[in-house]
Design a protein around this motif. Structure first.
Motif, PDB file in Angstrom:
ATOM      1  N   ASP A 108      60.980  10.127  -7.040  1.00  7.92           N
ATOM      2  CA  ASP A 108      60.124   9.871  -8.203  1.00  7.92           C
ATOM      3  C   ASP A 108      59.076   8.794  -7.921  1.00  7.92           C
ATOM      4  OD1 ASP A 108      62.126   8.009  -8.027  1.00  7.92           O
ATOM      5  OD2 ASP A 108      62.392   7.784 -10.199  1.00  7.92           O
ATOM      6  N   TRP A 109      58.889   8.457  -6.633  1.00 11.14           N
ATOM      7  CA  TRP A 109      57.890   7.443  -6.296  1.00 11.14           C
ATOM      8  C   TRP A 109      56.529   7.784  -6.895  1.00 11.14           C
ATOM      9  CZ3 TRP A 109      57.532   2.829  -3.431  1.00 11.14           C
ATOM     10  CH2 TRP A 109      56.217   2.397  -3.170  1.00 11.14           C
ATOM     11  N   SER A 110      56.039   8.993  -6.630  1.00 12.29           N
ATOM     12  CA  SER A 110      54.667   9.284  -7.044  1.00 12.29           C
ATOM     13  C   SER A 110      54.554   9.320  -8.564  1.00 12.29           C
ATOM     14  CB  SER A 110      54.159  10.578  -6.423  1.00 12.29           C
ATOM     15  OG  SER A 110      54.989  11.641  -6.779  1.00 12.29           O
ATOM     16  N   SER A 111      55.612   9.794  -9.255  1.00  8.56           N
ATOM     17  CA  SER A 111      55.473   9.831 -10.714  1.00  8.56           C
ATOM     18  C   SER A 111      55.449   8.405 -11.281  1.00  8.56           C
ATOM     19  CB  SER A 111      56.560  10.690 -11.355  1.00  8.56           C
ATOM     20  OG  SER A 111      57.814  10.149 -11.089  1.00  8.56           O
ATOM     21  N   LEU A 112      56.211   7.495 -10.679  1.00  6.39           N
ATOM     22  CA  LEU A 112      56.159   6.099 -11.138  1.00  6.39           C
ATOM     23  C   LEU A 112      54.781   5.496 -10.876  1.00  6.39           C
ATOM     24  CD1 LEU A 112      59.578   4.620  -9.929  1.00  6.39           C
ATOM     25  CD2 LEU A 112      58.946   5.294 -12.242  1.00  6.39           C
ATOM     26  N   ARG A 113      54.282   5.760  -9.669  1.00  2.83           N
ATOM     27  CA  ARG A 113      52.980   5.194  -9.306  1.00  2.83           C
ATOM     28  C   ARG A 113      51.901   5.688 -10.266  1.00  2.83           C
ATOM     29  NH1 ARG A 113      48.678   6.928  -7.268  1.00  2.83           N
ATOM     30  NH2 ARG A 113      49.436   8.951  -6.617  1.00  2.83           N
ATOM     31  N   ILE A 114      51.949   6.993 -10.571  1.00  5.52           N
ATOM     32  CA  ILE A 114      50.913   7.560 -11.444  1.00  5.52           C
ATOM     33  C   ILE A 114      51.047   6.994 -12.865  1.00  5.52           C
ATOM     34  CG2 ILE A 114      50.120   9.708 -12.543  1.00  5.52           C
ATOM     35  CD1 ILE A 114      50.886  11.079  -9.813  1.00  5.52           C
ATOM     36  N   GLU A 115      52.292   6.877 -13.312  1.00  2.00           N
ATOM     37  CA  GLU A 115      52.491   6.317 -14.659  1.00  2.00           C
ATOM     38  C   GLU A 115      51.938   4.889 -14.739  1.00  2.00           C
ATOM     39  OE1 GLU A 115      56.576   6.238 -16.054  1.00  2.00           O
ATOM     40  OE2 GLU A 115      56.016   5.059 -17.821  1.00  2.00           O
ATOM     41  N   ALA A 116      52.227   4.102 -13.719  1.00  2.00           N
ATOM     42  CA  ALA A 116      51.760   2.712 -13.730  1.00  2.00           C
ATOM     43  C   ALA A 116      50.235   2.644 -13.686  1.00  2.00           C
ATOM     44  CB  ALA A 116      52.365   1.959 -12.547  1.00  2.00           C
ATOM     45  N   MET A 117      49.633   3.467 -12.831  1.00  2.00           N
ATOM     46  CA  MET A 117      48.169   3.432 -12.726  1.00  2.00           C
ATOM     47  C   MET A 117      47.523   3.911 -14.024  1.00  2.00           C
ATOM     48  SD  MET A 117      45.449   2.620 -11.303  1.00  2.00           S
ATOM     49  CE  MET A 117      46.060   1.849  -9.828  1.00  2.00           C
ATOM     50  N   THR A 118      48.130   4.921 -14.655  1.00  2.00           N
ATOM     51  CA  THR A 118      47.585   5.402 -15.924  1.00  2.00           C
ATOM     52  C   THR A 118      47.615   4.285 -16.963  1.00  2.00           C
ATOM     53  OG1 THR A 118      48.542   7.529 -15.340  1.00  2.00           O
ATOM     54  CG2 THR A 118      47.732   7.306 -17.591  1.00  2.00           C
ATOM     55  N   LEU A 119      48.723   3.558 -16.988  1.00  2.00           N
ATOM     56  CA  LEU A 119      48.820   2.448 -17.940  1.00  2.00           C
ATOM     57  C   LEU A 119      47.723   1.418 -17.700  1.00  2.00           C
ATOM     58  CD1 LEU A 119      52.670   1.880 -18.104  1.00  2.00           C
ATOM     59  CD2 LEU A 119      51.156   2.197 -20.072  1.00  2.00           C
ATOM     60  N   LEU A 120      47.479   1.111 -16.414  1.00  3.02           N
ATOM     61  CA  LEU A 120      46.456   0.108 -16.106  1.00  3.02           C
ATOM     62  C   LEU A 120      45.073   0.588 -16.550  1.00  3.02           C
ATOM     63  CD1 LEU A 120      47.686  -0.981 -12.570  1.00  3.02           C
ATOM     64  CD2 LEU A 120      47.613  -2.423 -14.626  1.00  3.02           C
ATOM     65  N   GLN A 121      44.851   1.877 -16.399  1.00  2.00           N
ATOM     66  CA  GLN A 121      43.546   2.399 -16.823  1.00  2.00           C
ATOM     67  C   GLN A 121      43.432   2.406 -18.346  1.00  2.00           C
ATOM     68  OE1 GLN A 121      43.787   5.952 -14.548  1.00  2.00           O
ATOM     69  NE2 GLN A 121      42.707   5.077 -12.798  1.00  2.00           N
ATOM     70  N   GLU A 122      44.542   2.804 -19.000  1.00  2.00           N
ATOM     71  CA  GLU A 122      44.523   2.800 -20.464  1.00  2.00           C
ATOM     72  C   GLU A 122      44.342   1.383 -20.995  1.00  2.00           C
ATOM     73  OE1 GLU A 122      47.175   6.712 -21.628  1.00  2.00           O
ATOM     74  OE2 GLU A 122      48.176   4.790 -21.503  1.00  2.00           O
ATOM     75  N   GLU A 123      44.927   0.435 -20.280  1.00  2.00           N
ATOM     76  CA  GLU A 123      44.818  -0.950 -20.726  1.00  2.00           C
ATOM     77  C   GLU A 123      43.364  -1.367 -20.877  1.00  2.00           C
ATOM     78  OE1 GLU A 123      45.543  -4.047 -17.846  1.00  2.00           O
ATOM     79  OE2 GLU A 123      46.438  -5.337 -19.382  1.00  2.00           O
ATOM     80  N   SER A 124      42.550  -0.979 -19.899  1.00  2.00           N
ATOM     81  CA  SER A 124      41.172  -1.463 -19.958  1.00  2.00           C
ATOM     82  C   SER A 124      40.436  -0.835 -21.152  1.00  2.00           C
ATOM     83  CB  SER A 124      40.483  -1.257 -18.618  1.00  2.00           C
ATOM     84  OG  SER A 124      39.664  -0.161 -18.616  1.00  2.00           O
ATOM     85  N   ALA A 125      40.770   0.421 -21.479  1.00  2.00           N
ATOM     86  CA  ALA A 125      40.150   1.042 -22.664  1.00  2.00           C
ATOM     87  C   ALA A 125      40.664   0.367 -23.942  1.00  2.00           C
ATOM     88  CB  ALA A 125      40.466   2.527 -22.691  1.00  2.00           C
ATOM     89  N   LEU A 126      41.980   0.117 -23.983  1.00  2.00           N
ATOM     90  CA  LEU A 126      42.558  -0.512 -25.178  1.00  2.00           C
ATOM     91  C   LEU A 126      42.005  -1.916 -25.390  1.00  2.00           C
ATOM     92  CD1 LEU A 126      46.288   0.646 -24.839  1.00  2.00           C
ATOM     93  CD2 LEU A 126      44.654   1.319 -26.618  1.00  2.00           C
ATOM     94  N   GLN A 127      41.803  -2.618 -24.265  1.00  2.00           N
ATOM     95  CA  GLN A 127      41.279  -3.980 -24.389  1.00  2.00           C
ATOM     96  C   GLN A 127      39.905  -3.989 -25.034  1.00  2.00           C
ATOM     97  OE1 GLN A 127      41.839  -5.309 -20.425  1.00  2.00           O
ATOM     98  NE2 GLN A 127      43.569  -6.631 -20.953  1.00  2.00           N
ATOM     99  N   GLU A 128      39.142  -2.953 -24.735  1.00  2.00           N
ATOM    100  CA  GLU A 128      37.826  -2.869 -25.355  1.00  2.00           C
ATOM    101  C   GLU A 128      37.949  -2.730 -26.867  1.00  2.00           C
ATOM    102  OE1 GLU A 128      34.859  -0.115 -23.846  1.00  2.00           O
ATOM    103  OE2 GLU A 128      35.435  -0.801 -21.837  1.00  2.00           O
ATOM    104  N   ILE A 129      38.876  -1.885 -27.295  1.00  2.00           N
ATOM    105  CA  ILE A 129      39.104  -1.708 -28.741  1.00  2.00           C
ATOM    106  C   ILE A 129      39.526  -3.039 -29.353  1.00  2.00           C
ATOM    107  CG2 ILE A 129      40.509  -0.517 -30.481  1.00  2.00           C
ATOM    108  CD1 ILE A 129      40.749   1.808 -28.537  1.00  2.00           C
TER     109      ILE A 129
END
Ligand code: ADP
Length: 593
Positions: free
Chosen positions: A452-473
């Motif tokens: 499950d390495w890649s699924s964890l990595r993708i989940e974490a990266m998605t969160l980091l990307q979402e964070e930057s959008a949420l921070q703007e809001i």
């Protein structure tokens, strides 16, 4: 050989006529002093020569003699632990030959020590058939590096004689009977630096070069045999990143090419590198390092040669079956040398004055990286991983050197001055960095570390990307406008940033994280998300979950758990689940209703 005559001198560029017998890239001796130069352009009998030493006092009419050979690199025992200048002159020897720390011009010194005696252990016998790349024996070069002596390119035949014992690099250790007569082999061979060394087959780089640096290994891995670029605005932590990779990267040999602008930058490198300890052996990192440094008193032209010198040495160790990393710092200074020479050649300038061939010259360097099946009948594999630092003025990567580099390399670690200012180290910006090896490395990680390495990595990266959008809001309408789920996302991405991405190079434990530990750490952080979502669903208020200080603190401090105790992370997982169970029992509206 006919002697040419200088007709023009423009700084490091000399033009000579009467050179019809010479070839492009021939090494030449310029003037009475015999300054070292290289022909970079031929027009009829006129040769344009890049001179690697100060040209003052040289003038029209002075002689130019071609050596009839390209600038070649000496390859053999004595490379490791050495410090060379851009054209492989040993810096220490230069000092003593000219009796001053500043080299005198035209001083001729051999790249490798001719006097030093090495113990050669043959690994093949008389009568055996050999071809280019076959290993005929070994020399224990340093306490950690076994130097393999290979049959040079172009030689094929039967071993007629091979000796064991103590030899200098110019003594004959073996005689090969070939179709064209007997060839004597020594511990040393030569190779023209501008030409890639041959191999049997190029392989696709698929396994990662593990660095123990979490942001790199997890999110932006470089494959063994790949190429990466790291721009370094001043103070952003470029030196620390390079030192960490040199120390911890799982390569056997490190080649460092310093093209500093100022002399003191180079002095720093020459002083710092020998101080670095090799964590694997406890000895100095120099025991497996070759340093190439352009000192301040050498003309810029020598910088241009230095990266080819470096990569040739890297390829040579690759050919022995080693994994090698080469770092060039900085390719921007190197490109400036190219620009200066191009200007003096009066070529048509391209973008910002750089020559139109900037991109292809950069590619000449990076494309010599690779994972290969080496020449030689045993089918061994070797790899050169190339890392180039770029120093874009003002940190703006829209400039030509950064852009040309990005078109070639597959990994970009974007060091960010703002992150460094906030003391987020390594300051690799997770939003603009990338690795095109992600897919193949994911496969490798799923097989070797956990499926499950890649699924964890993708989940974490998605969160980091979402964070930057949420921070703007948040910055527009405030945190209260967010749903509890989104607020949880912000908390988890903060935890990924602070507890995972941030890694202190100077902390005994935090400095290196194995892949197994990286996996467990990331899984733990994301388990907190899963468990928090479970509690939210059960009707627990987010604040109650976020106030679980004790367990959250243990998650944050998991980076300080030493490598031989990583099972303690499993215990935190268990405790996290029980803590959430308890919380749901006490607070869960849905469950208690
Ligand atoms: P540059 O070479 O880009 O000018 P350095 O690599 O010298 O910058 O880093 C500047 C300073 O930043 C270092 O002296 C150190 O204090 C800090 N630093 C950089 N990277 C790290 C890291 N991974 N961990 C801790 N501190 C770091």
């Amino acid at each position: 050989m006919k002697t040419g005559r200088i007709i023009k001198v423009a700084g490091p560029l000399v033009v000579a006529e009467g050179m019809e017998e010479a070839n492009i890239y021939d090494m030449v001796k310029v003037g009475e002093k015999g300054l070292i130069g290289e022909i970079i352009e031929m027009r009829n009998d006129k040769a344009s020569i890049q001179v690697y030493e100060e040209t003052t006092g040289i003038g029209p009419g002075d002689p130019v003699i071609t050596t009839g050979e390209p600038l070649s690199i000496e390859l053999g025992p004595g490379l490791i632990e050495a410090m060379f200048d851009g054209i492989q002159r040993p810096l220490n020897a230069l000092e003593s030959a000219s009796n001053s720390p500043f080299l005198k011009r035209g001083v001729s010194v051999k790249s490798l020590d001719r006097e030093k005696v090495w113990t050669f252990n043959p690994t093949i016998k008389n009568g055996e058939h050999v071809e280019a790349g076959d290993i005929i024996g070994t020399v224990q070069e340093t306490s950690v590096i076994l130097h393999k002596i290979m049959v040079p390119y172009g030689i094929k035949g039967t071993i007629k004689e091979i000796k064991a014992g103590d030899f200098t690099i110019v003594d004959t250790v073996a005689i090969v009977e070939t179709e064209n007569g007997d060839k004597e082999l020594t511990l040393m061979q030569k190779w023209p630096s501008r030409k890639g060394r041959p191999y049997s087959k190029k392989l696709k780089p698929e396994s990662p070069m593990i660095t123990g640096q979490r942001v790199i290994d997890t999110f932006f891995p470089v494959a063994k045999g790949g190429a990466a670029s790291v721009p370094g605005p001043f103070g952003a932590g470029k030196t620390v990143v390079q030192h960490q990779i040199a120390k911890w990267g799982d390569t056997e040999i490190v080649v460092y090419v310093g093209c500093g602008e100022r002399g003191n930058e180079m002095t720093d490198v020459l002083n710092e590198f020998p101080e670095l300890k090799d964590p694997k052996t406890g000895e100095s990192l120099m025991k497996r390092t070759v340093l190439i440094a352009n000192t301040s008193n050498m003309p810029v032209a020598a910088r241009e040669a230095s990266i080819y010198t470096g990569i040739t040495i890297a390829e040579y160790f690759r050919d022995m079956g080693y994994s090698v990393s080469i770092m060039a710092d900085s390719t921007s200074r190197w490109a400036e040398a190219l620009r200066e020479m191009s200007g003096r050649l009066e070529e048509m300038p391209g973008d910002e004055g750089y020559p139109a061939y900037l991109g292809s010259r950069l590619a000449d360097y990076y494309e010599r990286a690779g994972k290969v099946v080496c020449l030689g009948s045993d089918g061994r594999e070797g790899a050169v991983t190339a890392i180039g630092a770029v120093s874009p003025p003002g940190g703006d990567i829209s400039e030509p050197v950064s852009q040309a580099t990005l078109r070639i390399v597959k990994v970009f670690w974007g060091l960010d001055a703002n992150l460094a200012y906030k003391r987020h180290f390594p300051s690799i910006n997770w939003l603009n960095s990338y690795s095109l090896y992600e897919d193949s490395v994911d496969k490798w990680m799923n097989n070797e570390v956990s499926q499950d390495w890649s699924s964890l990595r993708i989940e974490a990266m998605t969160l980091l990307q979402e964070e930057s959008a949420l921070q703007e809001i948040v910055s527009l309408v405030g945190i209260d406008a967010l749903s509890e789920n989104d607020r949880l996302k912000l908390e988890i991405s903060k935890s990924i940033r602070e507890d995972y991405l941030q890694q202190n190079a100077f902390h005994e434990t935090d400095t290196y994280t194995s892949l197994d530990k990286q996996y467990k750490m990331l899984k733990l952080i994301l388990l907190f998300r899963k468990e928090a979502e479970r509690a939210l669903k059960a009707g627990v208020y987010l604040n109650k979950i976020l106030n679980l200080d004790e367990i959250r603190d243990r998650i944050a401090r998991s980076k300080y758990i030493s490598e031989n105790e990583i099972n303690k992370i499993d215990k935190i997982e268990e405790d996290l689940k029980t803590t959430i169970d308890t919380l749901i029992n006490e607070e869960g509206g849905v469950l208690n209703a």
